[in-house]
Design a protein around this motif. Structure first.
Motif, PDB file in Angstrom:
ATOM      1  N   LYS A 412     -43.441  34.767  -9.214  1.00  0.00           N
ATOM      2  CA  LYS A 412     -44.428  35.722  -8.797  1.00  0.00           C
ATOM      3  C   LYS A 412     -44.344  36.911 -10.028  1.00  0.00           C
ATOM      4  CE  LYS A 412     -44.457  35.667  -3.995  1.00  0.00           C
ATOM      5  NZ  LYS A 412     -43.870  36.519  -2.753  1.00  0.00           N
ATOM      6  N   ILE A 413     -43.127  36.966 -10.714  1.00  0.00           N
ATOM      7  CA  ILE A 413     -42.756  38.027 -11.869  1.00  0.00           C
ATOM      8  C   ILE A 413     -43.701  37.308 -13.005  1.00  0.00           C
ATOM      9  CG2 ILE A 413     -41.157  38.945 -13.381  1.00  0.00           C
ATOM     10  CD1 ILE A 413     -39.400  39.282 -11.144  1.00  0.00           C
ATOM     11  N   VAL A 440     -39.062  39.927 -21.089  1.00  0.00           N
ATOM     12  CA  VAL A 440     -37.650  39.493 -21.063  1.00  0.00           C
ATOM     13  C   VAL A 440     -36.744  40.344 -20.723  1.00  0.00           C
ATOM     14  CG1 VAL A 440     -36.181  38.954 -23.076  1.00  0.00           C
ATOM     15  CG2 VAL A 440     -38.361  38.129 -23.208  1.00  0.00           C
ATOM     16  N   ARG A 441     -37.044  41.728 -20.715  1.00  0.00           N
ATOM     17  CA  ARG A 441     -36.134  42.576 -20.129  1.00  0.00           C
ATOM     18  C   ARG A 441     -35.986  42.851 -18.575  1.00  0.00           C
ATOM     19  NH1 ARG A 441     -37.367  45.887 -25.077  1.00  0.00           N
ATOM     20  NH2 ARG A 441     -39.426  46.401 -24.220  1.00  0.00           N
ATOM     21  N   MET A 442     -37.411  42.251 -17.973  1.00  0.00           N
ATOM     22  CA  MET A 442     -37.326  42.386 -16.906  1.00  0.00           C
ATOM     23  C   MET A 442     -36.640  41.070 -16.218  1.00  0.00           C
ATOM     24  SD  MET A 442     -38.461  43.263 -13.568  1.00  0.00           S
ATOM     25  CE  MET A 442     -39.649  44.805 -13.994  1.00  0.00           C
ATOM     26  N   LEU A 443     -36.683  39.984 -16.507  1.00  0.00           N
ATOM     27  CA  LEU A 443     -36.144  38.574 -16.310  1.00  0.00           C
ATOM     28  C   LEU A 443     -34.592  38.955 -16.325  1.00  0.00           C
ATOM     29  CD1 LEU A 443     -38.714  36.034 -17.762  1.00  0.00           C
ATOM     30  CD2 LEU A 443     -38.302  36.827 -15.262  1.00  0.00           C
ATOM     31  N   LYS A 444     -34.078  39.320 -17.444  1.00  0.00           N
ATOM     32  CA  LYS A 444     -32.761  39.685 -17.875  1.00  0.00           C
ATOM     33  C   LYS A 444     -32.251  40.615 -16.495  1.00  0.00           C
ATOM     34  CE  LYS A 444     -29.355  40.904 -21.349  1.00  0.00           C
ATOM     35  NZ  LYS A 444     -29.213  41.656 -22.420  1.00  0.00           N
ATOM     36  N   ARG A 445     -32.882  41.652 -16.076  1.00  0.00           N
ATOM     37  CA  ARG A 445     -32.416  42.307 -15.151  1.00  0.00           C
ATOM     38  C   ARG A 445     -32.572  41.650 -13.624  1.00  0.00           C
ATOM     39  NH1 ARG A 445     -34.987  46.543 -18.248  1.00  0.00           N
ATOM     40  NH2 ARG A 445     -37.021  46.197 -16.877  1.00  0.00           N
ATOM     41  N   VAL A 446     -33.725  40.823 -13.502  1.00  0.00           N
ATOM     42  CA  VAL A 446     -33.696  40.019 -12.206  1.00  0.00           C
ATOM     43  C   VAL A 446     -32.517  39.104 -12.381  1.00  0.00           C
ATOM     44  CG1 VAL A 446     -35.038  38.345 -10.953  1.00  0.00           C
ATOM     45  CG2 VAL A 446     -36.154  40.498 -11.937  1.00  0.00           C
ATOM     46  N   GLN A 450     -29.732  38.390  -9.466  1.00  0.00           N
ATOM     47  CA  GLN A 450     -29.641  37.210  -8.858  1.00  0.00           C
ATOM     48  C   GLN A 450     -28.100  36.823  -8.889  1.00  0.00           C
ATOM     49  OE1 GLN A 450     -30.930  33.683 -10.947  1.00  0.00           O
ATOM     50  NE2 GLN A 450     -31.321  32.530  -8.810  1.00  0.00           N
ATOM     51  N   ASN A 451     -27.278  36.967  -9.935  1.00  0.00           N
ATOM     52  CA  ASN A 451     -25.892  36.896 -10.114  1.00  0.00           C
ATOM     53  C   ASN A 451     -25.233  37.835  -8.887  1.00  0.00           C
ATOM     54  OD1 ASN A 451     -26.238  34.909 -12.190  1.00  0.00           O
ATOM     55  ND2 ASN A 451     -25.730  36.360 -13.767  1.00  0.00           N
ATOM     56  N   LYS A 452     -25.631  38.813  -8.764  1.00  0.00           N
ATOM     57  CA  LYS A 452     -25.037  39.652  -7.929  1.00  0.00           C
ATOM     58  C   LYS A 452     -25.085  38.991  -6.258  1.00  0.00           C
ATOM     59  CE  LYS A 452     -23.482  43.740  -9.766  1.00  0.00           C
ATOM     60  NZ  LYS A 452     -22.191  44.166  -9.275  1.00  0.00           N
ATOM     61  N   LEU A 453     -26.542  38.696  -6.148  1.00  0.00           N
ATOM     62  CA  LEU A 453     -26.750  37.991  -4.830  1.00  0.00           C
ATOM     63  C   LEU A 453     -25.792  36.885  -4.801  1.00  0.00           C
ATOM     64  CD1 LEU A 453     -30.810  37.873  -4.994  1.00  0.00           C
ATOM     65  CD2 LEU A 453     -29.248  39.154  -3.251  1.00  0.00           C
ATOM     66  N   ARG A 454     -25.724  36.014  -5.825  1.00  0.00           N
ATOM     67  CA  ARG A 454     -24.947  34.630  -5.360  1.00  0.00           C
ATOM     68  C   ARG A 454     -23.250  35.243  -5.381  1.00  0.00           C
ATOM     69  NH1 ARG A 454     -27.378  30.367  -5.766  1.00  0.00           N
ATOM     70  NH2 ARG A 454     -25.519  28.889  -6.031  1.00  0.00           N
TER      71      ARG A 454
END
Length: 519
Positions: A412-413, A440-446, A450-454
């Motif tokens: 979606k992003i 690129v900045r947005m995807l890096k933050r996401v 995601q790493n935090k979620l995992r």
């Protein structure tokens, strides 16, 4: 116990050169003489028919002398070595106290297994399994410890210098006293022997005499007699240094790693309490540091009168083995297999028979509650050998209650920024780089989110992860194969059939990691 076979390639525990040798890759073929398969033994046996009666008599006489303090030893097996149709299969190992890590026992079990196979194929001939005792090694720290029940036991010797086989057993009684229900064979061997060689021979004989295993100790004047010519060539001509160095260059040029390097002289001077490396000088020879010196004539005279004072290092010890025994094959671990491949040219230069080189037995054991935990886990054994992180990721991905998959959100992003980019370009092309940079900045933050979620997902299912990782820890304690850490006493006293089962399963020609699981 049930045994599961995992091919070496699947197990993921073994190096490229080792695997390429077993699959007989073209670039490896110049480094060995015989293909590692049962059919090759026909040719090896024919080539070893030249082993002389004099050599056999020397060997048998020495062995009877070495076994003189053991009443129940395989005398008939020793005497068979006098016959021209009797051959040996060798494995070798250091004199680890209390047998050290399990793979010491696995080496011998696989050697016995191969002898049984050969006897079935050649019933008119005899095949004797041999344990070559590394009595002359002087690295005390490598043999002085073992682990049992998660604890490390170390032999505190008052004077651990010189060849380990000659060491007295002072101080080892402290270990005997510390371990509850110590098997009687260890108590008897260490309490009634003069040195480590004698005690180790008694232990190995008690464990394997029923299978015809013969222990050979080359620290013996008679056995060093046929080695004299090679000692002199090594001292004066540097044969093995030249040959091994050239082979190493070839191996490294192919992208492989070598295990050993040759010195200009691959011999030690050995006497009670000392084993000192030899080197050349302008005037002759000396021990490193110059404590002992000889002219060329003096050292040649010493070789003639006392060859037992010269001890080969890792480069020349295999050569001595093949001189002394009517041998067909050597069984060793991955590193040993590689360094034997480094030695073929040296064997050829010394005109000494080069045997088949085979991998020893490899085994991991799950017993007691670990075997039950494994069955309940549903995990394939080969997957338990993966790195811990990969196992954790797989458990997380397979858990239906913890959803950390944000692939749909990322899509979606991507679509949103695609729409934004279209609008920006319609206004002015100058905004394209800005929008791409923001994406690129947005995807890096996401991705960070995601790493935090995992990470939090793993924490939530930590019990599930630990149930699997504890089984892996049994197989690979501290990420090392169990066989390199755990001692025989972990399994053998509880299972009287443990050694017979090992002998039946550890086939050095099958190229599998064996995993034995309790019923």
């Amino acid at each position: 116990m049930n045994t599961y076979k995992i091919p070496f390639e699947t197990a993921g525990l073994y190096g490229k050169m080792f695997l390429d040798y077993l699959s007989e890759k073209e670039e490896i073929k110049p480094l060995f003489k015989y293909s590692p398969q049962l059919s090759s033994f026909d040719q090896i046996i024919e080539n070893r028919s030249d082993f002389t009666d004099v050599s056999r008599q020397r060997l048998v006489t020495s062995l009877h002398e070495q076994y003189s303090k053991i009443e129940a030893y395989p005398k008939e097996q020793v005497d068979l070595l006098l016959e021209k149709d009797t051959y040996t299969i060798i494995t070798g190992h250091q004199l680890n106290i209390f047998t050290g890590p399990l793979f010491f026992v696995y080496k011998i079990a696989a050697t016995i297994n191969l002898c049984k196979q050969l006897k079935e194929k050649h019933p008119d001939k005899n095949f004797i399994p041999v344990y070559w005792m590394a009595t002359e090694d002087h690295d005390f720290e490598e043999i002085a410890s073992f682990q049992l029940g998660g604890r490390k036991y170390t032999w505190e010797h008052p004077n651990p210098s010189g060849p380990v086989g000659r060491l007295s057993l002072d101080g080892i009684d402290k270990i005997l006293d510390r371990i509850k229900d110590m098997p009687g064979l260890f108590v008897k061997a260490y309490s009634e022997s003069e040195n480590l060689t004698e005690a180790t021979r008694k232990i190995v004989n008690a464990l394997f005499k029923d299978y015809g295993l013969v222990c050979v100790d080359a620290d013996h004047k008679t056995l060093k007699e046929p080695f004299k010519d090679i000692i002199k060539k090594e001292l004066h001509e540097g044969v093995s240094f030249d040959k091994v160095s050239k082979t190493n260059a070839v191996i490294e040029a192919q992208g492989y790693k070598t295990q050993i390097f040759a010195r200009e002289i691959n011999l030690f001077y050995m006497d009670d309490g000392v084993r000192l490396r030899l080197e050349k000088t302008a005037d002759g020879f000396q021990t490193v540091g110059g404590e002992l010196t000889w002219s060329s004539a003096e050292i040649d005279n010493l070789v003639e009168e006392s060859p037992e004072k010269f001890s080969p290092n890792v480069v020349l010890r295999p050569v001595l083995q093949e001189i002394l025994l009517p041998n067909l094959a050597y069984l060793g671990g991955p590193a040993e297999v590689i360094y034997w491949l480094q030695l073929k040219e040296a064997f050829d230069a010394y005109n000494v028979h080069y045997p088949m080189v085979l991998p020893r037995g490899f085994c991991l054991v799950l017993d007691g509650h670990f075997s039950e935990r494994w069955r309940k886990s549903g995990w394939p054994l080969e997957q338990l050998l993966q790195p811990k992180r990969e196992i954790e990721e797989q458990i997380l991905d397979s858990n239906n209650e913890v959803d950390t998959d944000i692939a749909a959100e990322l899509e979606k992003i991507e679509l949103a920024y695609s729409d934004i980019l279209s609008k920006a370009k319609a206004i002015t092309p100058n905004l394209e780089k800005h929008v791409d940079a923001e994406k690129v900045r947005m995807l890096k933050r996401v991705k960070h989110t995601q790493n935090k979620l995992r990470k939090e997902g793993k924490r939530k299912i930590q019990d599930d992860i630990e149930r699997v990782l504890c089984i892996r820890e049994c197989l690979l304690p501290n990420n090392a194969p169990q066989e390199r850490i755990v001692n025989l006493m972990e399994f053998w006293p509880k299972n009287v059939d443990f050694i017979p089962e090992l002998i039946g399963e550890l086939d050095p020609l099958s190229f599998n990691l064996n995993v034995m699981v309790g019923d």
